[in-house]
Design a protein around this motif. Structure first.
Motif, PDB file in Angstrom:
ATOM      1  N   ALA A 133       5.532   0.371  -3.498  1.00 56.56           N
ATOM      2  CA  ALA A 133       4.905   1.480  -4.604  1.00 56.56           C
ATOM      3  C   ALA A 133       5.455   0.891  -5.828  1.00 56.56           C
ATOM      4  O   ALA A 133       4.399   1.032  -6.986  1.00 56.56           O
ATOM      5  CB  ALA A 133       5.256   2.077  -4.055  1.00 56.56           C
ATOM      6  N   ILE A 134       6.621   1.279  -5.928  1.00 58.59           N
ATOM      7  CA  ILE A 134       6.762   0.604  -7.566  1.00 58.59           C
ATOM      8  C   ILE A 134       6.576  -0.328  -8.074  1.00 58.59           C
ATOM      9  O   ILE A 134       5.661  -0.589  -9.236  1.00 58.59           O
ATOM     10  CB  ILE A 134       8.870   0.335  -7.434  1.00 58.59           C
ATOM     11  CG1 ILE A 134       9.106   1.698  -7.779  1.00 58.59           C
ATOM     12  CG2 ILE A 134       9.042  -0.266  -8.690  1.00 58.59           C
ATOM     13  CD1 ILE A 134      10.735   1.804  -7.198  1.00 58.59           C
ATOM     14  N   VAL A 135       6.129  -1.777  -7.404  1.00 62.37           N
ATOM     15  CA  VAL A 135       5.828  -3.211  -7.791  1.00 62.37           C
ATOM     16  C   VAL A 135       4.044  -2.723  -7.512  1.00 62.37           C
ATOM     17  O   VAL A 135       3.790  -3.128  -8.902  1.00 62.37           O
ATOM     18  CB  VAL A 135       5.864  -3.948  -6.067  1.00 62.37           C
ATOM     19  CG1 VAL A 135       4.426  -5.365  -6.703  1.00 62.37           C
ATOM     20  CG2 VAL A 135       6.821  -4.404  -6.946  1.00 62.37           C
ATOM     21  N   GLY A 136       3.267  -1.872  -7.393  1.00 64.82           N
ATOM     22  CA  GLY A 136       2.498  -1.943  -7.486  1.00 64.82           C
ATOM     23  C   GLY A 136       2.443  -0.622  -8.469  1.00 64.82           C
ATOM     24  O   GLY A 136       0.959  -0.559  -9.460  1.00 64.82           O
ATOM     25  N   ALA A 137       3.049  -0.386  -8.872  1.00 70.16           N
ATOM     26  CA  ALA A 137       3.079   0.796 -10.823  1.00 70.16           C
ATOM     27  C   ALA A 137       3.150  -0.076 -11.519  1.00 70.16           C
ATOM     28  O   ALA A 137       2.442   0.389 -12.871  1.00 70.16           O
ATOM     29  CB  ALA A 137       4.308   2.253 -10.652  1.00 70.16           C
ATOM     30  N   VAL A 138       3.939  -0.834 -11.104  1.00 73.80           N
ATOM     31  CA  VAL A 138       5.043  -1.955 -12.202  1.00 73.80           C
ATOM     32  C   VAL A 138       3.616  -2.914 -13.124  1.00 73.80           C
ATOM     33  O   VAL A 138       3.269  -3.019 -14.498  1.00 73.80           O
ATOM     34  CB  VAL A 138       5.621  -2.578 -11.983  1.00 73.80           C
ATOM     35  CG1 VAL A 138       6.004  -3.479 -13.891  1.00 73.80           C
ATOM     36  CG2 VAL A 138       7.000  -1.834 -11.896  1.00 73.80           C
ATOM     37  N   PHE A 139       2.696  -3.135 -12.224  1.00 79.21           N
ATOM     38  CA  PHE A 139       1.926  -4.038 -12.366  1.00 79.21           C
ATOM     39  C   PHE A 139       0.653  -3.620 -12.742  1.00 79.21           C
ATOM     40  O   PHE A 139      -0.775  -3.372 -13.544  1.00 79.21           O
ATOM     41  CB  PHE A 139       1.137  -4.756 -11.124  1.00 79.21           C
ATOM     42  CG  PHE A 139       1.418  -6.066 -10.476  1.00 79.21           C
ATOM     43  CD1 PHE A 139       1.698  -7.277 -11.067  1.00 79.21           C
ATOM     44  CD2 PHE A 139       2.450  -6.129  -9.537  1.00 79.21           C
ATOM     45  CE1 PHE A 139       2.019  -8.628 -11.342  1.00 79.21           C
ATOM     46  CE2 PHE A 139       3.645  -7.282  -9.974  1.00 79.21           C
ATOM     47  CZ  PHE A 139       2.543  -8.121 -10.049  1.00 79.21           C
ATOM     48  N   ILE A 140       0.036  -2.214 -12.801  1.00 76.57           N
ATOM     49  CA  ILE A 140      -0.767  -0.663 -13.110  1.00 76.57           C
ATOM     50  C   ILE A 140      -0.166  -1.514 -15.013  1.00 76.57           C
ATOM     51  O   ILE A 140      -1.245  -1.077 -15.598  1.00 76.57           O
ATOM     52  CB  ILE A 140      -0.597   0.665 -12.606  1.00 76.57           C
ATOM     53  CG1 ILE A 140      -0.835   0.507 -11.362  1.00 76.57           C
ATOM     54  CG2 ILE A 140      -1.378   1.509 -13.884  1.00 76.57           C
ATOM     55  CD1 ILE A 140      -0.892   2.088 -10.716  1.00 76.57           C
ATOM     56  N   GLY A 141       1.120  -0.841 -15.467  1.00 78.27           N
ATOM     57  CA  GLY A 141       1.222  -0.994 -16.082  1.00 78.27           C
ATOM     58  C   GLY A 141       1.249  -2.853 -17.315  1.00 78.27           C
ATOM     59  O   GLY A 141       1.889  -2.237 -18.189  1.00 78.27           O
ATOM     60  N   TRP A 142       1.478  -3.697 -16.193  1.00 76.77           N
ATOM     61  CA  TRP A 142       2.063  -4.784 -16.712  1.00 76.77           C
ATOM     62  C   TRP A 142       1.100  -5.523 -17.761  1.00 76.77           C
ATOM     63  O   TRP A 142       1.777  -6.528 -18.305  1.00 76.77           O
ATOM     64  CB  TRP A 142       1.937  -5.764 -15.493  1.00 76.77           C
ATOM     65  CG  TRP A 142       2.953  -6.724 -15.956  1.00 76.77           C
ATOM     66  CD1 TRP A 142       1.724  -8.121 -16.088  1.00 76.77           C
ATOM     67  CD2 TRP A 142       4.169  -7.636 -15.988  1.00 76.77           C
ATOM     68  NE1 TRP A 142       2.804  -9.339 -16.618  1.00 76.77           N
ATOM     69  CE2 TRP A 142       3.858  -8.988 -16.436  1.00 76.77           C
ATOM     70  CE3 TRP A 142       4.774  -6.623 -16.005  1.00 76.77           C
ATOM     71  CZ2 TRP A 142       5.484  -9.293 -16.157  1.00 76.77           C
ATOM     72  CZ3 TRP A 142       6.704  -6.920 -15.743  1.00 76.77           C
ATOM     73  CH2 TRP A 142       6.426  -8.559 -16.315  1.00 76.77           C
ATOM     74  N   LEU A 278      -1.940  -0.314  -3.539  1.00 75.47           N
ATOM     75  CA  LEU A 278      -0.885  -1.063  -3.106  1.00 75.47           C
ATOM     76  C   LEU A 278       0.644   0.555  -3.291  1.00 75.47           C
ATOM     77  O   LEU A 278       0.782   0.389  -2.661  1.00 75.47           O
ATOM     78  CB  LEU A 278      -0.508  -1.969  -3.943  1.00 75.47           C
ATOM     79  CG  LEU A 278       1.499  -2.743  -2.636  1.00 75.47           C
ATOM     80  CD1 LEU A 278       0.839  -3.370  -2.199  1.00 75.47           C
ATOM     81  CD2 LEU A 278       1.880  -4.264  -4.845  1.00 75.47           C
ATOM     82  N   LEU A 279       0.389   1.062  -4.761  1.00 76.97           N
ATOM     83  CA  LEU A 279       0.955   1.721  -5.161  1.00 76.97           C
ATOM     84  C   LEU A 279       1.446   2.938  -3.944  1.00 76.97           C
ATOM     85  O   LEU A 279       2.015   4.205  -3.103  1.00 76.97           O
ATOM     86  CB  LEU A 279       1.366   2.211  -5.870  1.00 76.97           C
ATOM     87  CG  LEU A 279       2.150   4.049  -6.905  1.00 76.97           C
ATOM     88  CD1 LEU A 279       1.889   3.556  -8.141  1.00 76.97           C
ATOM     89  CD2 LEU A 279       1.060   4.917  -6.269  1.00 76.97           C
ATOM     90  N   LEU A 280      -0.116   3.263  -3.157  1.00 77.71           N
ATOM     91  CA  LEU A 280      -0.256   4.667  -2.504  1.00 77.71           C
ATOM     92  C   LEU A 280       0.313   4.339  -0.941  1.00 77.71           C
ATOM     93  O   LEU A 280       0.486   5.287  -0.900  1.00 77.71           O
ATOM     94  CB  LEU A 280      -1.750   5.149  -2.760  1.00 77.71           C
ATOM     95  CG  LEU A 280      -2.486   5.702  -3.922  1.00 77.71           C
ATOM     96  CD1 LEU A 280      -4.089   6.068  -3.669  1.00 77.71           C
ATOM     97  CD2 LEU A 280      -1.976   7.071  -4.156  1.00 77.71           C
ATOM     98  N   VAL A 281       0.161   3.569  -0.845  1.00 77.55           N
ATOM     99  CA  VAL A 281       0.093   2.386   0.443  1.00 77.55           C
ATOM    100  C   VAL A 281       2.162   3.114   0.646  1.00 77.55           C
ATOM    101  O   VAL A 281       2.679   3.351   1.098  1.00 77.55           O
ATOM    102  CB  VAL A 281      -0.161   1.228   1.088  1.00 77.55           C
ATOM    103  CG1 VAL A 281       0.498   0.917   1.833  1.00 77.55           C
ATOM    104  CG2 VAL A 281      -1.214   1.368   0.645  1.00 77.55           C
TER     105      VAL A 281
END
Length: 293
Positions: A133-142, A278-281
């Motif tokens: 989830a954190i990887v997904g969240a980071v890529f949202i703002g990357w 990815l975050l939601l999963v």
């Protein structure tokens, strides 16, 4: 009896309401031109005004609260006030996606704190789901991360605000075992608002020199992300682990980014959309593993 039976309305419904509500927070802050400390102060104090008519119903509970719990409530409120101060100020320097993506570090801080303070253990599967989830969240703002200038300052302020809200969440978990969501939220919001009021007095910031638009934004912040967001999460702390409540907040970067696309004209890429999935999963797998009941 589990939480589902006690609350009648399924907890996932409250989680969804809370995530959508807090996702509006960054949007409203960006609409405001008032200083961050003023916006945060009125957001909290207006919430207190909205809750005040119902406070009398809790008078017997209020008089029975121990001094130790009052001190912890004050500490939780101060931490929440600092969170609003630093995080809302970060939006003056960096994008919504970048600032909210940094907030994804909150469940890590909460997970470690819950283990140290409450002895709560988390399975390996839950930790792996958190990482997803954190990887997904980071890529949202990357794509918005910058390592120099004003953007870096904004990201650093968001990080400080994240540490503060993690402390608020940890103190709140212990207090919610003994204090109702309404009483806890009312006084936490009050203490947080007073901290911000003192900050404004010290800095000589005006309390009244704002146009009607700003007062409308203050009220929107009080009703939507505070009452339907933070209050709901405070209520959930009695029925869920602090780390689980923090994990659901990871939905904010996705929600805020989508809202920023429609309301602020900020771009959203296909990579960000995939990262959101990815975050939601990851969040779903974490809650399934961490909240088996």
């Amino acid at each position: 009896m589990n939480a589902m039976n006690r609350t009648k309305v399924p907890i996932p419904v409250f989680l969804l309401i809370g995530i959508i509500a807090i996702s509006f927070s960054a949007i409203f802050v960006r609409w405001s031109d008032a200083p961050a400390a003023v916006t945060a102060m009125y957001r909290l104090l207006m919430t207190n005004v909205l809750m005040l008519p119902f406070l009398w119903n809790y008078r017997s509970e209020i008089t029975s609260i121990r001094l130790r719990d009052w001190l912890r409530t004050a500490a939780s409120g101060i931490a929440l006030g600092l969170h609003f101060l630093f995080w809302m100020d970060s939006l003056r320097f960096t994008t919504v996606a970048s600032s909210t993506a940094i907030l994804t570090l909150e469940p890590i801080f909460v997970l470690v704190g819950a283990f140290l303070f409450y002895g709560q253990k988390t399975s390996r599967a839950a930790v792996m789901a958190m990482c997803v989830a954190i990887v997904g969240a980071v890529f949202i703002g990357w794509g918005d991360f910058q390592f120099s200038g004003a953007a870096l300052k904004g990201d650093f302020l968001s990080l400080i605000g994240t540490v503060a809200v993690a402390l608020h969440m940890l103190w709140g978990k212990g207090l919610r075992e003994r204090i109702s969501a309404f009483v806890y939220s009312f006084f936490v919001f009050l203490f947080a608002g007073l901290v911000l009021a003192i900050t404004n007095v010290i800095t000589g910031t005006s309390f009244t020199a704002y146009p009607a638009k700003e007062w409308g934004v203050f009220l929107l912040l009080a009703i939507i992300p505070t009452v339907f967001g933070h209050y709901v999460f405070n209520w959930l702390l009695k029925y869920m682990k602090a780390s689980s409540v923090s994990m659901t907040v990871l939905g904010e970067p996705l929600g805020a980014s989508i809202l920023a696309y429609f309301l602020l004209g900020e771009k959203i890429t296909s990579i960000q959309l995939l990262a959101g999935c990815l975050l939601l999963v990851g969040v779903g797998l974490f809650l399934r593993s961490n909240e088996k009941q």
